[in-house]
Design a protein around this motif. Structure first.
Motif, PDB file in Angstrom:
ATOM      1  N   LYS A   1      53.040  34.655  81.802  1.00 30.50           N
ATOM      2  CA  LYS A   1      51.703  34.521  81.232  1.00 30.50           C
ATOM      3  C   LYS A   1      50.636  34.554  82.317  1.00 30.50           C
ATOM      4  O   LYS A   1      50.887  34.196  83.462  1.00 30.50           O
ATOM      5  N   MET A   2      49.458  34.984  81.946  1.00 24.94           N
ATOM      6  CA  MET A   2      48.289  34.895  82.807  1.00 24.94           C
ATOM      7  C   MET A   2      47.531  33.652  82.350  1.00 24.94           C
ATOM      8  O   MET A   2      47.205  33.506  81.174  1.00 24.94           O
ATOM      9  N   LEU A   3      47.284  32.730  83.272  1.00 29.22           N
ATOM     10  CA  LEU A   3      46.559  31.498  82.952  1.00 29.22           C
ATOM     11  C   LEU A   3      45.073  31.740  83.175  1.00 29.22           C
ATOM     12  O   LEU A   3      44.673  32.279  84.204  1.00 29.22           O
ATOM     13  N   LEU A   4      44.272  31.360  82.194  1.00 28.48           N
ATOM     14  CA  LEU A   4      42.842  31.613  82.248  1.00 28.48           C
ATOM     15  C   LEU A   4      42.043  30.350  81.986  1.00 28.48           C
ATOM     16  O   LEU A   4      42.476  29.475  81.235  1.00 28.48           O
ATOM     17  N   ALA A   5      40.865  30.281  82.585  1.00 29.03           N
ATOM     18  CA  ALA A   5      39.870  29.269  82.245  1.00 29.03           C
ATOM     19  C   ALA A   5      38.681  30.036  81.687  1.00 29.03           C
ATOM     20  O   ALA A   5      38.316  31.096  82.201  1.00 29.03           O
ATOM     21  N   GLY A   6      38.108  29.507  80.623  1.00 29.71           N
ATOM     22  CA  GLY A   6      36.963  30.163  80.013  1.00 29.71           C
ATOM     23  C   GLY A   6      35.856  29.162  79.763  1.00 29.71           C
ATOM     24  O   GLY A   6      36.101  27.971  79.564  1.00 29.71           O
ATOM     25  N   ALA A   7      34.626  29.651  79.801  1.00 25.27           N
ATOM     26  CA  ALA A   7      33.466  28.803  79.540  1.00 25.27           C
ATOM     27  C   ALA A   7      32.449  29.602  78.740  1.00 25.27           C
ATOM     28  O   ALA A   7      32.282  30.796  78.956  1.00 25.27           O
ATOM     29  N   ALA A   8      31.802  28.916  77.813  1.00 25.65           N
ATOM     30  CA  ALA A   8      30.763  29.542  77.003  1.00 25.65           C
ATOM     31  C   ALA A   8      29.532  28.643  76.978  1.00 25.65           C
ATOM     32  O   ALA A   8      29.643  27.452  76.693  1.00 25.65           O
TER      33      ALA A   8
ATOM     34  N   ASP B   1      25.305  38.162  92.018  1.00 30.30           N
ATOM     35  CA  ASP B   1      24.082  37.398  91.799  1.00 30.30           C
ATOM     36  C   ASP B   1      23.927  36.944  90.350  1.00 30.30           C
ATOM     37  O   ASP B   1      22.842  36.610  89.908  1.00 30.30           O
ATOM     38  N   ARG B   2      25.019  36.921  89.607  1.00 27.53           N
ATOM     39  CA  ARG B   2      24.941  36.461  88.213  1.00 27.53           C
ATOM     40  C   ARG B   2      24.541  34.992  88.181  1.00 27.53           C
ATOM     41  O   ARG B   2      24.855  34.224  89.089  1.00 27.53           O
ATOM     42  N   SER B   3      23.856  34.612  87.130  1.00 24.48           N
ATOM     43  CA  SER B   3      23.400  33.232  87.045  1.00 24.48           C
ATOM     44  C   SER B   3      24.494  32.336  86.474  1.00 24.48           C
ATOM     45  O   SER B   3      25.385  32.798  85.762  1.00 24.48           O
ATOM     46  N   VAL B   4      24.403  31.065  86.797  1.00 20.21           N
ATOM     47  CA  VAL B   4      25.372  30.097  86.305  1.00 20.21           C
ATOM     48  C   VAL B   4      25.058  29.731  84.859  1.00 20.21           C
ATOM     49  O   VAL B   4      23.950  29.967  84.369  1.00 20.21           O
ATOM     50  N   LEU B   5      26.032  29.160  84.183  1.00 18.73           N
ATOM     51  CA  LEU B   5      25.830  28.691  82.817  1.00 18.73           C
ATOM     52  C   LEU B   5      25.152  27.332  82.893  1.00 18.73           C
ATOM     53  O   LEU B   5      25.446  26.525  83.769  1.00 18.73           O
ATOM     54  N   ARG B   6      24.232  27.061  81.974  1.00 22.03           N
ATOM     55  CA  ARG B   6      23.462  25.813  82.042  1.00 22.03           C
ATOM     56  C   ARG B   6      23.374  25.139  80.691  1.00 22.03           C
ATOM     57  O   ARG B   6      23.849  25.661  79.706  1.00 22.03           O
ATOM     58  N   GLU B   7      22.749  23.980  80.699  1.00 17.55           N
ATOM     59  CA  GLU B   7      22.525  23.125  79.536  1.00 17.55           C
ATOM     60  C   GLU B   7      23.847  22.613  78.976  1.00 17.55           C
ATOM     61  O   GLU B   7      24.430  21.730  79.560  1.00 17.55           O
ATOM     62  N   THR B   8      24.355  23.156  77.871  1.00 17.91           N
ATOM     63  CA  THR B   8      25.626  22.711  77.305  1.00 17.91           C
ATOM     64  C   THR B   8      26.634  23.847  77.418  1.00 17.91           C
ATOM     65  O   THR B   8      26.378  24.961  76.962  1.00 17.91           O
ATOM     66  N   VAL B   9      27.788  23.550  78.040  1.00 17.75           N
ATOM     67  CA  VAL B   9      28.806  24.560  78.288  1.00 17.75           C
ATOM     68  C   VAL B   9      30.144  24.043  77.782  1.00 17.75           C
ATOM     69  O   VAL B   9      30.583  22.956  78.153  1.00 17.75           O
ATOM     70  N   GLU B  10      30.797  24.826  76.933  1.00 18.70           N
ATOM     71  CA  GLU B  10      32.126  24.482  76.430  1.00 18.70           C
ATOM     72  C   GLU B  10      33.162  25.184  77.299  1.00 18.70           C
ATOM     73  O   GLU B  10      33.052  26.382  77.564  1.00 18.70           O
ATOM     74  N   VAL B  11      34.158  24.418  77.762  1.00 25.64           N
ATOM     75  CA  VAL B  11      35.172  24.945  78.671  1.00 25.64           C
ATOM     76  C   VAL B  11      36.551  24.696  78.077  1.00 25.64           C
ATOM     77  O   VAL B  11      36.806  23.648  77.484  1.00 25.64           O
ATOM     78  N   ASP B  12      37.453  25.671  78.246  1.00 26.51           N
ATOM     79  CA  ASP B  12      38.820  25.504  77.763  1.00 26.51           C
ATOM     80  C   ASP B  12      39.765  26.314  78.629  1.00 26.51           C
ATOM     81  O   ASP B  12      39.349  27.212  79.361  1.00 26.51           O
ATOM     82  N   GLU B  13      41.028  25.978  78.549  1.00 30.98           N
ATOM     83  CA  GLU B  13      42.072  26.705  79.254  1.00 30.98           C
ATOM     84  C   GLU B  13      42.930  27.420  78.218  1.00 30.98           C
ATOM     85  O   GLU B  13      43.071  26.961  77.086  1.00 30.98           O
ATOM     86  N   VAL B  14      43.491  28.560  78.611  1.00 32.41           N
ATOM     87  CA  VAL B  14      44.289  29.354  77.679  1.00 32.41           C
ATOM     88  C   VAL B  14      45.267  30.204  78.478  1.00 32.41           C
ATOM     89  O   VAL B  14      45.065  30.444  79.669  1.00 32.41           O
ATOM     90  N   SER B  15      46.326  30.641  77.840  1.00 31.64           N
ATOM     91  CA  SER B  15      47.240  31.577  78.491  1.00 31.64           C
ATOM     92  C   SER B  15      47.308  32.849  77.659  1.00 31.64           C
ATOM     93  O   SER B  15      47.106  32.832  76.443  1.00 31.64           O
ATOM     94  N   MET B  16      47.572  33.942  78.345  1.00 32.65           N
ATOM     95  CA  MET B  16      47.668  35.233  77.689  1.00 32.65           C
ATOM     96  C   MET B  16      48.972  35.875  78.138  1.00 32.65           C
ATOM     97  O   MET B  16      49.272  35.889  79.339  1.00 32.65           O
ATOM     98  N   PRO B  17      49.778  36.387  77.193  1.00 31.07           N
ATOM     99  CA  PRO B  17      51.026  37.037  77.602  1.00 31.07           C
ATOM    100  C   PRO B  17      50.739  38.154  78.590  1.00 31.07           C
ATOM    101  O   PRO B  17      49.793  38.912  78.428  1.00 31.07           O
ATOM    102  N   PHE B  18      51.546  38.208  79.613  1.00 33.93           N
ATOM    103  CA  PHE B  18      51.417  39.239  80.636  1.00 33.93           C
ATOM    104  C   PHE B  18      52.674  40.085  80.556  1.00 33.93           C
ATOM    105  O   PHE B  18      53.709  39.719  81.093  1.00 33.93           O
TER     106      PHE B  18
END
Length: 104
Positions: A41-48, A5-22
């Motif tokens: 690698k582990m492929l990740l999407a992140g948003a702030a 039940d976590r809330s979604v991100l709103r207003e202005t959201v910065e999104v990027d893709e990144v990889s992390m060594p696995f």
């Protein structure tokens, strides 16, 4: 575990893709390759979510299969409120998002 039940991100959201060594084990066979290769690698999407002062507040992070538009747009649809401004770095998987100016 993520709260269902976590809330979604709103207003202005910065999104990027990144990889992390696995790494598995500790030897050279577990090391990831350099560059855009997903091997090892582990492929990740992140948003702030950005506050009015531009500081990052709440974040979301998810493992994705690849950096395609389908994967990235799906991630964004799951965690960003419709109508929010999505800011990206202009990676080829991001065009076509509503309200998404590229920022370099």
């Amino acid at each position: 575990m993520v709260g269902p039940d976590r809330s979604v991100l709103r207003e202005t959201v910065e999104v990027d893709e990144v990889s992390m060594p696995f790494r598995e084990g500790g030897g050279a066979e577990g090391r990831s390759k350099k560059g855009r290769s997903a091997e090892g690698k582990m492929l990740l999407a992140g948003a702030a979510m950005l506050a009015g002062d531009g500081k990052r507040r709440r974040i979301r992070l998810k493992e994705i299969d690849d950096y395609s538009a389908d994967s990235l747009h799906g991630f964004i649809a799951d965690i960003v409120e419709p109508g929010a401004q999505v800011v990206t770095d202009g990676w080829s998987g991001f065009p076509g998002l509503p309200g998404s100016p590229a920022r370099g």
